[in-house]
Design a protein around this motif. Structure first.
Motif, PDB file in Angstrom:
ATOM      1  N   LEU A 374      13.755 -82.369 -55.094  1.00  0.00           N
ATOM      2  CA  LEU A 374      12.450 -82.414 -54.441  1.00  0.00           C
ATOM      3  C   LEU A 374      12.314 -81.311 -53.396  1.00  0.00           C
ATOM      4  N   ASN A 375      13.367 -81.126 -52.597  1.00  0.00           N
ATOM      5  CA  ASN A 375      13.303 -80.196 -51.468  1.00  0.00           C
ATOM      6  C   ASN A 375      13.564 -78.751 -51.882  1.00  0.00           C
ATOM      7  N   ASP A 376      14.652 -78.507 -52.606  1.00  0.00           N
ATOM      8  CA  ASP A 376      15.102 -77.140 -52.880  1.00  0.00           C
ATOM      9  C   ASP A 376      14.530 -76.537 -54.157  1.00  0.00           C
ATOM     10  N   TYR A 377      14.434 -77.348 -55.215  1.00  0.00           N
ATOM     11  CA  TYR A 377      13.962 -76.822 -56.499  1.00  0.00           C
ATOM     12  C   TYR A 377      12.433 -76.877 -56.619  1.00  0.00           C
ATOM     13  N   LEU A 378      11.847 -77.999 -56.214  1.00  0.00           N
ATOM     14  CA  LEU A 378      10.395 -78.161 -56.360  1.00  0.00           C
ATOM     15  C   LEU A 378       9.637 -77.789 -55.092  1.00  0.00           C
ATOM     16  N   ASN A 379      10.374 -77.582 -53.994  1.00  0.00           N
ATOM     17  CA  ASN A 379       9.775 -77.170 -52.709  1.00  0.00           C
ATOM     18  C   ASN A 379       8.676 -78.117 -52.246  1.00  0.00           C
ATOM     19  N   LEU A 380       8.907 -79.407 -52.376  1.00  0.00           N
ATOM     20  CA  LEU A 380       7.937 -80.404 -51.942  1.00  0.00           C
ATOM     21  C   LEU A 380       8.203 -80.815 -50.498  1.00  0.00           C
ATOM     22  N   THR A 381       7.155 -81.119 -49.780  1.00  0.00           N
ATOM     23  CA  THR A 381       7.299 -81.679 -48.436  1.00  0.00           C
ATOM     24  C   THR A 381       7.721 -83.145 -48.567  1.00  0.00           C
ATOM     25  N   PRO A 382       8.215 -83.747 -47.478  1.00  0.00           N
ATOM     26  CA  PRO A 382       8.538 -85.171 -47.545  1.00  0.00           C
ATOM     27  C   PRO A 382       7.352 -86.028 -47.993  1.00  0.00           C
TER      28      PRO A 382
END
Length: 435
Positions: A374-382
């Protein structure tokens, strides 16, 4: 019990029918190749073969479950209502495709035995998968198909006493680095200071100094928080500890340190503890054995659960090595680069070895999402991540499956790239543990 007639009772047939009927739909099945026995049976029954015997519930069979080995199959996608499917059948079949052959293809990871392009860590990637290419990776289609099959069975056999399973949730925590700065050896500590100094990371220098000299708490030590949340939401939690020797990809604190041993022993008192085999164990049975024995010496009990570091595994070699070491459960089935259902199911299943054509005793627990994805690959915010988590949980809830998530202790640190993620973890537990 539902009696299944088929022209050959092959291991593949038994395996996938048991998964769909027994594990997902809670319906016991038996098999026969005798037409007379099938005709004489008074209870619910269905035939799985090329042509129907009469007016029974009939699913036309694809050849896949009666073959051996792995072949390059032609896959043509279709739709069953609004759900993707393949291996279509004729008009006489009660289901418009061979649900059993298609499910077998997906759950055994048949495509991962075929020639493929791998990533820099020698992993099969989501982009290479049928599910990703045809936009059903984020749906547990095997379970969805099974419930649609159940609707058709209920219509045909309305008096049968059907049972239903319950939704469940498992939170898993990978411990790649128990501490950000504490308890590292002299060389690693000095090297870290020099690296921060070279890059003029003044804040990092102060954090490293204040934590090493016990002025501040190490940010990655979030275990108390995880245990508190486990108790608060009554969540089944499993920790997977990396206990391998130091390498470029394996950077946890050495298990020679008593603090790490005590931490692992403490976690055993509150949750289940499994092995996180190091980066190079993917094809190294001896290294895997060494690390399993190391963890068992710490916890003083057999270790039966495992998840590969970096999710590095190759089929069937890695799983066979786990089986040889009497690992009973593996939690590696998922992708690093995408969320979703790598084996297209949210129901734990037994690994089927296509090389030996047998169902093995290794039970696979597929996870639906990972924090670093979620954080590193898809670059989504919390906030965006919570929406994705809610969508995946709802997919699993609709089929009463098992929702499994993968977080790391460091992602609850609110430190550096993990700012705001501790709150996300608790919000996820609240959503995921709700019935």
């Amino acid at each position: 019990m539902i009696l299944i007639y088929t022209h050959k009772i092959k291991p593949r047939v038994r395996y996938i029918f048991k998964h769909i009927f027994t594990r997902i739909l809670q319906i016991p099945v038996d098999f026969t190749v005798t037409v007379e026995e099938f005709v004489a049976h008074n209870g619910p029954k269905m035939s799985y073969t090329k042509v129907p015997l009469g007016a029974e519930f009939f699913v036309k069979s694809h050849d896949l479950l009666f073959e051996q080995g792995v072949n390059n199959l032609e896959i043509i996608m279709n739709q069953w209502d609004e759900v993707s499917c393949f291996f279509s059948t004729g008009a006489k079949s009660a289901i418009p495709f061979d649900i059993f052959a298609a499910s077998f293809y997906l759950i055994t990871r048949y495509e991962e035995y075929l020639p493929q392009v791998k990533d820099q860590h020698n992993r099969f990637t989501a982009a290479e998968s049928l599910a990703y290419k045809h936009n059903f990776l984020e749906k547990p289609v095997i379970d969805i198909w099974a419930y649609k099959l159940l609707d058709a069975l209920k219509e045909k056999f309305p008096d049968y006493p059907y049972k239903s399973r319950k939704y469940s949730f498992i939170s898993t925590i990978d411990v790649d680095n128990a501490y950000a700065y504490k308890y590292k050896n002299f060389v690693r500590t000095v090297g870290g200071f020099l690296n921060d100094l070279y890059q003029l990371q003044i804040v990092n220098i102060w954090n490293r100094f204040s934590i090493v000299f016990r002025i501040k708490k190490d940010p990655y030590y979030t275990f108390d928080k995880i245990i508190d949340l486990k108790k608060k939401y009554n969540v089944k939690t499993i920790f997977f500890f990396l206990v391998g020797d130091y390498t470029t990809y394996d950077t946890n604190i050495s298990t020679a340190k008593n603090k790490i041993k005590l931490l692992i022993k403490d976690m055993v008192d509150y949750a289940r503890v499994g092995l996180h085999p190091s980066y190079f164990t993917m094809n190294d049975a001896q290294l895997l054995k060494k690390e399993k024995q190391r963890l068992e010496a710490i916890v003083n009990m057999p270790v039966t659960q495992s998840r590969q570091h970096y999710l590095r595994f190759t089929l069937p070699e890695t799983y066979q090595n786990l089986i040889d070491l009497e690992i009973m459960e593996d939690y590696s089935m998922g992708y690093a680069g995408q969320v979703g259902f790598r084996a297209s199911t949210c129901t734990p299943f037994y690994f089927y070895n296509l090389d030996f054509e047998i169902q093995t005793p290794l039970k696979i627990f597929p996870f639906a999402l990972m924090d670093t994805t979620l954080n590193d690959y898809l670059n989504l915010t919390p906030k965006q991540s919570l929406g994705k988590i809610r969508d995946l949980k709802n997919q699993v809830k609709q089929v009463n499956g098992t929702f499994i998530t993968l977080f790391h202790n460091e992602s609850l640190s609110n430190y550096q790239r993990w700012k705001g993620w501790q709150r996300l973890y608790e919000s996820m537990l609240k959503i995921a543990s709700a019935e």
